[in-house]
Motif scaffolding. Structure first.
Motif, mmCIF file in Angstrom:
data_model
loop_
_atom_site.group_PDB
_atom_site.id
_atom_site.type_symbol
_atom_site.label_atom_id
_atom_site.label_comp_id
_atom_site.label_asym_id
_atom_site.label_seq_id
_atom_site.Cartn_x
_atom_site.Cartn_y
_atom_site.Cartn_z
ATOM 1 N N ILE A 152 39.505 50.710 44.656
ATOM 2 C CA ILE A 152 38.298 49.901 44.837
ATOM 3 C C ILE A 152 38.360 49.092 46.134
ATOM 4 O O ILE A 152 37.373 48.990 46.869
ATOM 5 N N GLN A 156 35.667 49.439 49.195
ATOM 6 C CA GLN A 156 34.867 48.330 49.713
ATOM 7 C C GLN A 156 35.042 48.173 51.213
ATOM 8 O O GLN A 156 34.090 47.871 51.946
ATOM 9 N N ASP A 175 30.491 60.093 45.374
ATOM 10 C CA ASP A 175 30.549 58.722 44.884
ATOM 11 C C ASP A 175 29.161 58.101 45.003
ATOM 12 O O ASP A 175 28.754 57.616 46.065
ATOM 13 N N TYR A 177 27.790 55.382 43.671
ATOM 14 C CA TYR A 177 27.776 53.938 43.898
ATOM 15 C C TYR A 177 27.937 53.658 45.400
ATOM 16 O O TYR A 177 27.239 52.823 45.979
ATOM 17 N N THR A 345 41.355 49.488 35.787
ATOM 18 C CA THR A 345 41.266 49.432 37.237
ATOM 19 C C THR A 345 42.495 48.768 37.840
ATOM 20 O O THR A 345 43.279 48.122 37.148
ATOM 21 N N HIS A 483 37.761 55.703 39.999
ATOM 22 C CA HIS A 483 37.259 54.983 41.167
ATOM 23 C C HIS A 483 35.750 55.143 41.292
ATOM 24 O O HIS A 483 35.143 54.653 42.248
ATOM 25 N N ARG A 485 32.624 53.922 40.494
ATOM 26 C CA ARG A 485 32.071 52.671 39.966
ATOM 27 C C ARG A 485 30.744 52.894 39.244
ATOM 28 O O ARG A 485 30.400 52.177 38.315
ATOM 29 N N GLU A 489 30.189 51.520 35.445
ATOM 30 C CA GLU A 489 29.102 50.607 35.092
ATOM 31 C C GLU A 489 28.318 51.108 33.889
ATOM 32 O O GLU A 489 27.800 50.323 33.105
ATOM 33 N N TYR A 510 31.607 46.363 33.323
ATOM 34 C CA TYR A 510 32.167 46.417 34.672
ATOM 35 C C TYR A 510 31.316 45.589 35.638
ATOM 36 O O TYR A 510 31.853 44.898 36.515
ATOM 37 N N GLN A 514 32.547 42.355 37.857
ATOM 38 C CA GLN A 514 32.410 42.228 39.308
ATOM 39 C C GLN A 514 31.807 40.880 39.679
ATOM 40 O O GLN A 514 32.203 40.265 40.668
#
Length: 574
Positions: A152, A156, A175, A177, A345, A483, A485, A489, A510, A514
């Motif tokens: 994560i 980011q 991915d 997200y 995570t 990984h 996200r 979620e 999740y 966050q």
């Protein structure tokens, strides 16, 4: 300003057409996602744009003077180079305007300058490749699965890097997200071309659902038109045939001679002409007809519900685990109730897979005690994948623990195994297909708790949507390492975090985790919540074991303690 133009590009391997008729343009500074099913040729298209491969037909035009570079999923660390040496070589092969020392600072490699390439993590390798593109002063970045295997924190970092970069980016990624937060346009590649959608991945997905609804209406409208035309043709054929046969009789009945017979046959020929015109209309309609859209349906896993009561099924305290030279976690506690779905995570190498293996009984603890409900049946996806019988078909393997053949076929169809694909032997399946077969076996079996380690790896977007539906519909418990996200979620209702050699539990979703994580009080709140959650689970288990008719005083005492803990959790905002 136009930076890239792709015009009617096609590609094939041998006699197999990969894609054709691909045309699109990209403006300077755009961030674009390239999506499509596995095997459709996304990586091949990036290689054509980069000038590595030649297109079968068509042409690619890049604004003169533009530096274009491709970052692939493979990173060669075969030569015995350090990070500093690799960056120096990248500097020398570039324009020379940016230095290796600047790259060390820009991409946070100062502490790793003397680190051998082979010792870098997946996230560090991605950062290093981006540093190489930066040294080359690439203005058009082609990124092929840049998010693979990133934790994560590194995801980011990559997200912020792309958003802050003035360069043009075309990226292949599953991915969702990540794509939602980085791109402004989505290009969907298919065998017969490419379709552009404005907005991020969620905008694209909603637009595709809308198009599916429109196509479904159009399909049924065309079906109705074709049926009416076919009925009209059959009816007019009968009329024309009857008119020909009765032409002479009608002329005789009216006392007409040869001219009367010709008159009535002329009317019959007009009917034949109408038949021919309708046949042509039907042929044109058949050419324009679209294939029947596949309607998505929800996955029915109602048979997995209610296998056990809402009791604690996993309980651990004072858990410690280390390997030579590395401590993963110490003095940690975990608990999980039936029906709860936990996201596990933590940074790469923090011990997520090891914890799954400990719960599965495949790895011993160093210290502490771990209790699993005696009747609990645990399924481990990775173990199930390795155990697949390569000679059996998808249908045989998925139905190994379920005698209801229709239930097996329905679930396989929900997981995108339709038609003859269920008869494929497991040895010819891709990694993503094998993963879906193993998941089907676990869902159809009797597992109360399923452990999943990166279940969305090797899956395209459609497969990931089906995975989410299956995990959400499952009536048992889950512990999911991922990984992705977007998946976390939608599936997880609590989060387990391995951080700073401790396992902490956040008892909410999740997304809420966050939000809480941004608070300075996160660690203190998390530890207190974890203590209360553990106590609640313990008291709930005690209540289930006390016979109230025989031990009412003891029952009421434990119940009062349980309700007090629940109230404390409610006041904390659970």
């Amino acid at each position: 300003m136009l930076l890239l133009s792709v015009d009617h590009v096609s590609q094939s391997f041998g006699e197999n057409d990969i894609f054709s008729g691909v045309s699109f343009q990209v403006q300077k500074g755009e961030k674009v996602a390239l999506v499509g099913p596995n095997g459709v040729g996304k990586s091949s298209l990036l290689r054509i744009i980069a000038g590595i491969d030649r297109a079968g037909t068509g042409q690619v035009k890049i604004k003169p003077g533009t530096v274009c570079r491709l970052m692939t999923q493979q990173f060669s660390s075969g030569r015995n180079l350090t990070v500093g040496q690799w960056l120096q070589e990248a500097h020398l092969s570039g324009s020379g305007h940016r230095s290796a020392d600047e790259a060390l600072k820009q991409f946070a490699f100062r502490q790793l300058k003397e680190q051998p390439l082979g010792n870098l993590s997946s996230g560090e390798r991605t950062r290093l490749q981006l540093a190489g593109l930066w040294l080359a002063e690439a203005e058009l970045l082609l990124l092929d699965e840049p998010t693979n295997h990133l934790d994560i924190e590194n995801l980011q970092w990559l997200q912020a890097y792309i958003n802050d970069s003035p360069d043009t980016v075309i990226m292949v990624s599953h991915d969702r997200y990540f794509l939602d937060r980085t791109v402004g346009r989505v290009l969907e590649l298919s065998q017969h071309g490419i379709t552009a959608y404005p907005g991020n991945y969620s905008d694209f997905y909603q637009a595709r659902l809308k198009k599916l609804a429109q196509d479904t209406r159009l399909y049924f409208d065309q079906e109705k038109q074709a049926r009416k035309l076919q009925e009209a043709i059959e009816e007019q054929k009968q009329w024309a045939g009857q008119a020909h046969r009765k032409a002479a009789q009608k002329a005789a009945d009216l006392g007409l001679k040869k001219g009367g017979k010709v008159f009535f046959r002329g009317k019959a020929k007009k009917l034949e002409s109408r038949v021919k015109n309708n046949i042509k209309r039907l042929e044109r309609l058949q050419e324009e007809r679209i294939a029947r859209p596949r309607k998505a349906r929800g996955i029915d896993l109602s048979f997995t519900a209610g296998r056990r009561s809402n009791n604690c099924i996993v309980w651990g305290e004072d858990l410690s685990k280390s390997f030579p030279g590395k401590t993963l976690f110490t003095n940690s506690a975990i608990s999980l109730s039936h029906g709860r779905k936990a996201a596990l995570t933590g940074p790469n190498g923090s011990g997520k897979t090891t914890l799954l293996r400990i719960i599965a009984g495949l790895e011993p603890l160093d210290e502490g005690s771990l209790w699993l409900s005696p009747s609990l049946k645990v399924g481990y996806l990775e173990q199930e994948m390795k155990a697949l019988n390569q000679e059996r078909t998808v249908l045989q393997e998925a139905g190994a623990f379920c005698t209801d053949r229709q239930r097996v076929r329905n679930l396989l169809a929900d997981l995108l195994f339709t038609g003859d694909s269920v008869y494929k032997p497991c040895r010819v399946l891709s990694m993503g297909e094998r993963l879906r077969v193993a998941l089907a076996k676990l869902l159809l079996g009797s597992s109360d708790l399923i452990l999943l380690d990166e279940p969305s790896n090797y899956m395209d977007a459609d497969s990931r949507h089906k995975l989410e539906q299956a995990l959400t519909a499952f009536g048992g418990s889950l512990i999911v390492v991922s990984h992705d996200r977007y998946l976390l979620e939608r599936v997880a209702d609590q989060v387990w975090i391995i951080e700073n050699r401790k396992i902490m539990i956040h008892p909410q979703s999740y997304a809420e985790y966050q939000l809480d994580r941004s608070s300075l009080r996160w660690h203190a709140i998390a530890e207190r919540r974890m203590e209360l959650e553990m106590k609640k689970d313990r008291l709930l288990s005690e209540l289930s074991l006390i016979d109230r008719r025989c031990k009412e005083v003891e029952y009421l005492k434990v119940e009062a303690e349980f309700l007090a803990v629940v109230e404390q959790l409610r006041n904390m905002g659970q």
